[in-house]
Write a protein that holds these residues in place. Structure first.
Motif, PDB file in Angstrom:
ATOM      1  N   SER A  67    -152.039 -14.112 -40.183  1.00 57.43           N
ATOM      2  CA  SER A  67    -152.713 -14.765 -39.060  1.00 57.43           C
ATOM      3  C   SER A  67    -152.219 -14.195 -37.748  1.00 57.43           C
ATOM      4  N   GLN A  68    -153.040 -14.370 -36.710  1.00 53.34           N
ATOM      5  CA  GLN A  68    -152.631 -13.981 -35.370  1.00 53.34           C
ATOM      6  C   GLN A  68    -151.464 -14.833 -34.887  1.00 53.34           C
ATOM      7  N   ALA A  69    -151.421 -16.086 -35.349  1.00 49.13           N
ATOM      8  CA  ALA A  69    -150.340 -16.984 -34.935  1.00 49.13           C
ATOM      9  C   ALA A  69    -148.982 -16.466 -35.406  1.00 49.13           C
ATOM     10  N   SER A  70    -148.934 -15.935 -36.618  1.00 47.24           N
ATOM     11  CA  SER A  70    -147.665 -15.403 -37.123  1.00 47.24           C
ATOM     12  C   SER A  70    -147.251 -14.160 -36.352  1.00 47.24           C
ATOM     13  N   VAL A  71    -148.223 -13.352 -35.957  1.00 46.53           N
ATOM     14  CA  VAL A  71    -147.927 -12.170 -35.151  1.00 46.53           C
ATOM     15  C   VAL A  71    -147.382 -12.586 -33.785  1.00 46.53           C
ATOM     16  N   ALA A  72    -148.028 -13.570 -33.162  1.00 44.16           N
ATOM     17  CA  ALA A  72    -147.604 -14.029 -31.842  1.00 44.16           C
ATOM     18  C   ALA A  72    -146.189 -14.598 -31.879  1.00 44.16           C
ATOM     19  N   THR A  99    -155.869 -10.133 -37.172  1.00 42.87           N
ATOM     20  CA  THR A  99    -154.427 -10.034 -37.381  1.00 42.87           C
ATOM     21  C   THR A  99    -153.978  -8.592 -37.228  1.00 42.87           C
ATOM     22  N   ALA A 100    -154.723  -7.682 -37.828  1.00 40.97           N
ATOM     23  CA  ALA A 100    -154.397  -6.264 -37.727  1.00 40.97           C
ATOM     24  C   ALA A 100    -154.443  -5.792 -36.279  1.00 40.97           C
ATOM     25  N   SER A 101    -155.465  -6.216 -35.536  1.00 41.28           N
ATOM     26  CA  SER A 101    -155.603  -5.819 -34.140  1.00 41.28           C
ATOM     27  C   SER A 101    -154.427  -6.318 -33.303  1.00 41.28           C
ATOM     28  N   ALA A 102    -153.991  -7.566 -33.563  1.00 40.08           N
ATOM     29  CA  ALA A 102    -152.853  -8.118 -32.827  1.00 40.08           C
ATOM     30  C   ALA A 102    -151.590  -7.303 -33.086  1.00 40.08           C
ATOM     31  N   LEU A 103    -151.406  -6.863 -34.314  1.00 39.24           N
ATOM     32  CA  LEU A 103    -150.249  -6.031 -34.659  1.00 39.24           C
ATOM     33  C   LEU A 103    -150.334  -4.657 -34.017  1.00 39.24           C
ATOM     34  N   LEU A 137    -141.331  -9.289 -46.656  1.00 43.62           N
ATOM     35  CA  LEU A 137    -141.022 -10.438 -45.810  1.00 43.62           C
ATOM     36  C   LEU A 137    -142.334 -10.998 -45.297  1.00 43.62           C
ATOM     37  N   PHE A 138    -142.628 -12.234 -45.671  1.00 38.27           N
ATOM     38  CA  PHE A 138    -143.892 -12.889 -45.340  1.00 38.27           C
ATOM     39  C   PHE A 138    -143.671 -13.825 -44.155  1.00 38.27           C
ATOM     40  N   PHE A 139    -144.324 -13.520 -43.027  1.00 39.16           N
ATOM     41  CA  PHE A 139    -144.248 -14.347 -41.824  1.00 39.16           C
ATOM     42  C   PHE A 139    -145.343 -15.410 -41.916  1.00 39.16           C
ATOM     43  N   ARG A 140    -144.962 -16.665 -41.999  1.00 38.73           N
ATOM     44  CA  ARG A 140    -145.910 -17.720 -42.334  1.00 38.73           C
ATOM     45  C   ARG A 140    -145.807 -18.906 -41.378  1.00 38.73           C
ATOM     46  N   TRP A 159    -140.504 -16.374 -44.123  1.00 42.80           N
ATOM     47  CA  TRP A 159    -139.928 -16.781 -42.844  1.00 42.80           C
ATOM     48  C   TRP A 159    -140.977 -17.633 -42.126  1.00 42.80           C
ATOM     49  N   THR A 160    -140.727 -18.930 -42.006  1.00 45.33           N
ATOM     50  CA  THR A 160    -141.657 -19.836 -41.334  1.00 45.33           C
ATOM     51  C   THR A 160    -141.425 -19.718 -39.829  1.00 45.33           C
ATOM     52  N   VAL A 161    -142.351 -19.040 -39.155  1.00 44.21           N
ATOM     53  CA  VAL A 161    -142.149 -18.697 -37.744  1.00 44.21           C
ATOM     54  C   VAL A 161    -142.944 -19.578 -36.786  1.00 44.21           C
ATOM     55  N   TYR A 162    -143.890 -20.378 -37.307  1.00 44.69           N
ATOM     56  CA  TYR A 162    -144.635 -21.281 -36.419  1.00 44.69           C
ATOM     57  C   TYR A 162    -145.043 -22.542 -37.176  1.00 44.69           C
ATOM     58  N   GLU A 163    -145.361 -23.575 -36.396  1.00 42.92           N
ATOM     59  CA  GLU A 163    -145.846 -24.828 -36.956  1.00 42.92           C
ATOM     60  C   GLU A 163    -147.202 -25.162 -36.345  1.00 42.92           C
TER      61      GLU A 163
END
Length: 251
Positions: A67-72, A99-103, A137-140, A159-163
């Motif tokens: 997701s874009q949220a995980s990238v952000a 998501t790819a574009s954000a990365l 490593l899965f950013f979730r 790795w839970t990076v956002y809620e």
């Protein structure tokens, strides 16, 4: 209704995280009235060991973003801890063109993206490019399902990076719109948006007074599990494509 304005007088309500500007402009160009009313928002989870996790992440062969949220959230951690993108010498897997574009905007190159933008297709196709022993490593987010972790044979750390939180003001805004008697379509982008809508509006109001649109078969199936039929779902799982699909359905 003209061919150039198939969404004439249609109020199209976007309930997902507020990244809908392009789809809103398309809706307006087709005669519709876009309503940006995300039911959910994402917030980075900050922990004391974030920098250590970032520094140690090069031990993984792959980073996975869905997701874009995980990238952000990942980007915020990089900035806060004064690291450069060049530090991360890993391969990048992304689910979805956004998501790819954000990365890519951060400076990463995309090494794998599934043919369909969903986790269940990801786990089927990822073995074509990644050997079983290659670690990931899965950013979730805090509401992410176990599809990737349970579905891959690769060693996967999470790795839970956002809620995800519910935006109550927009709930009231949408409730008033749906009770106004105007022609409405509601766009659901994920099971999370479905749940937020269902708990606050859907289970009391029902789903017969508006057009139900779903992005992705996972979202469509989640609606179905609640007894709700999605009339519109695009073949390509993006916001702009759901607007085109809605215009075709209405036209």
């Amino acid at each position: 209704m003209s061919e150039s304005s198939p969404l004439q007088n249609e109020h199209v309500i976007f309930t997902g995280v507020n990244r809908s500007e392009e789809a809103a402009a398309l809706t307006a160009s087709l005669g519709g009235v876009p309503i940006l009313a995300p039911f959910i928002a994402t917030k980075e989870i900050i922990q004391t060991d974030d920098k250590d996790k970032l520094l140690n992440s090069n031990a993984f062969k792959w980073f996975i973003f869905t997701s874009q949220a995980s990238v952000a959230a990942f980007h915020q951690k990089i900035l806060r801890n004064n690291l450069e993108i060049e530090y991360f010498q890993v391969k990048i897997a992304a689910v979805g063109s956004r998501t790819a574009s954000a990365l890519e905007q951060l400076g990463f190159s995309i090494d794998f993206m599934p043919s369909v933008f969903s986790a269940d297709v990801f786990i089927r196709e990822f073995p074509q490019v990644a050997a079983p022993e290659e670690s990931c490593l899965f950013f979730r987010g805090n509401l992410a399902k176990k599809t990737i972790v349970d579905g891959l044979v690769n060693p996967v750390d999470e790795w839970t990076v956002y809620e995800t939180v519910t935006l109550e003001d927009n709930v009231e805004k949408v409730k008033e719109m749906l009770n106004s008697g105007k022609n409405c379509s509601v766009v659901f982008t994920s099971p999370s948006t479905v749940n937020a809508f269902h708990q606050t509006i859907g289970k009391d109001l029902g789903y017969h007074g508006f057009t139900v649109c779903a992005i992705g078969h996972v979202t469509k199936n989640h609606l179905k599990s609640l007894g709700i039929t999605a009339q519109v779902m695009p073949r390509t799982y993006t916001l702009t494509e759901v607007v085109y699909a809605l215009a075709q359905w209405k036209g």
